[in-house]
Design a protein around this motif. Structure first.
Motif, PDB file in Angstrom:
ATOM      1  N   ILE A   2       0.848  -1.184   0.000  1.00  0.00           N
ATOM      2  CA  ILE A   2       0.000   0.000   0.000  1.00  0.00           C
ATOM      3  C   ILE A   2       0.887   1.238   0.000  1.00  0.00           C
ATOM      4  O   ILE A   2       1.820   1.340   0.791  1.00  0.00           O
ATOM      5  N   GLU A  26       6.566   0.104 -10.608  1.00  0.00           N
ATOM      6  CA  GLU A  26       5.319  -0.622 -10.365  1.00  0.00           C
ATOM      7  C   GLU A  26       5.275  -1.930 -11.154  1.00  0.00           C
ATOM      8  O   GLU A  26       4.804  -2.952 -10.652  1.00  0.00           O
ATOM      9  N   GLN A  35       1.186  -6.677  -5.378  1.00  0.00           N
ATOM     10  CA  GLN A  35       0.121  -5.848  -5.930  1.00  0.00           C
ATOM     11  C   GLN A  35       0.237  -4.498  -5.246  1.00  0.00           C
ATOM     12  O   GLN A  35       0.195  -4.412  -4.024  1.00  0.00           O
ATOM     13  N   ILE A  37      -1.205  -0.986  -4.293  1.00  0.00           N
ATOM     14  CA  ILE A  37      -2.447  -0.245  -4.132  1.00  0.00           C
ATOM     15  C   ILE A  37      -2.050   1.155  -3.696  1.00  0.00           C
ATOM     16  O   ILE A  37      -1.447   1.328  -2.640  1.00  0.00           O
ATOM     17  N   SER A  38      -2.373   2.145  -4.511  1.00  0.00           N
ATOM     18  CA  SER A  38      -1.965   3.516  -4.232  1.00  0.00           C
ATOM     19  C   SER A  38      -3.161   4.373  -3.853  1.00  0.00           C
ATOM     20  O   SER A  38      -4.215   4.296  -4.484  1.00  0.00           O
ATOM     21  N   PHE A  39      -2.960   5.175  -2.822  1.00  0.00           N
ATOM     22  CA  PHE A  39      -3.958   6.149  -2.402  1.00  0.00           C
ATOM     23  C   PHE A  39      -3.338   7.536  -2.438  1.00  0.00           C
ATOM     24  O   PHE A  39      -2.146   7.697  -2.151  1.00  0.00           O
ATOM     25  N   CYS A  51     -10.930   5.413   1.227  1.00  0.00           N
ATOM     26  CA  CYS A  51      -9.745   4.551   1.220  1.00  0.00           C
ATOM     27  C   CYS A  51     -10.026   3.225   1.914  1.00  0.00           C
ATOM     28  O   CYS A  51      -9.644   2.165   1.415  1.00  0.00           O
ATOM     29  N   LEU A  54     -12.293   1.083  -0.365  1.00  0.00           N
ATOM     30  CA  LEU A  54     -11.563   0.503  -1.495  1.00  0.00           C
ATOM     31  C   LEU A  54     -10.594  -0.578  -1.040  1.00  0.00           C
ATOM     32  O   LEU A  54     -10.463  -1.621  -1.699  1.00  0.00           O
ATOM     33  N   LEU A  55      -9.930  -0.364   0.071  1.00  0.00           N
ATOM     34  CA  LEU A  55      -9.006  -1.366   0.585  1.00  0.00           C
ATOM     35  C   LEU A  55      -9.745  -2.638   0.993  1.00  0.00           C
ATOM     36  O   LEU A  55      -9.301  -3.743   0.689  1.00  0.00           O
ATOM     37  N   VAL A  58     -10.573  -4.585  -2.147  1.00  0.00           N
ATOM     38  CA  VAL A  58      -9.428  -5.333  -2.669  1.00  0.00           C
ATOM     39  C   VAL A  58      -9.150  -6.560  -1.803  1.00  0.00           C
ATOM     40  O   VAL A  58      -8.965  -7.664  -2.316  1.00  0.00           O
TER      41      VAL A  58
END
Length: 85
Positions: A2, A26, A35, A37-39, A51, A54-55, A58
């Protein structure tokens, strides 16, 4: 993995070379099995609810896979237990 990305460093201060490096990094991480996961920092600071939502979305994919594996393992375990009697 993350990541929390600030607007300045990842948008305003990014030139073509930095942009290519970011995408290559990436892709490398994906190739290594991660994987990413960008915020956006602004969302984390001011809209954490989106956030978290969405997390969870996933991570829920992995939870259902784990439940399926646990169910299959449980069936196999029961099958072996029945054979021992």
């Amino acid at each position: 993995m993350i990541e929390i990305k600030g607007f300045g460093e990842h948008v305003t201060n990014m030139d073509r070379k930095k942009y290519c490096n970011e995408l290559n990094r990436e892709a490398f991480l994906a190739g290594m099995g991660f994987q990413v996961i960008s915020f956006a920092y602004d969302d984390v600071a001011h809209r954490p609810d989106i956030c978290i939502y969405l997390l969870r979305m996933v991570l829920s994919r992995f939870e259902s896979v784990n439940k399926q594996v646990e169910r299959i393992f449980s069936l196999i375990k029961r099958s072996f237990a029945m054979r021992s009697f």
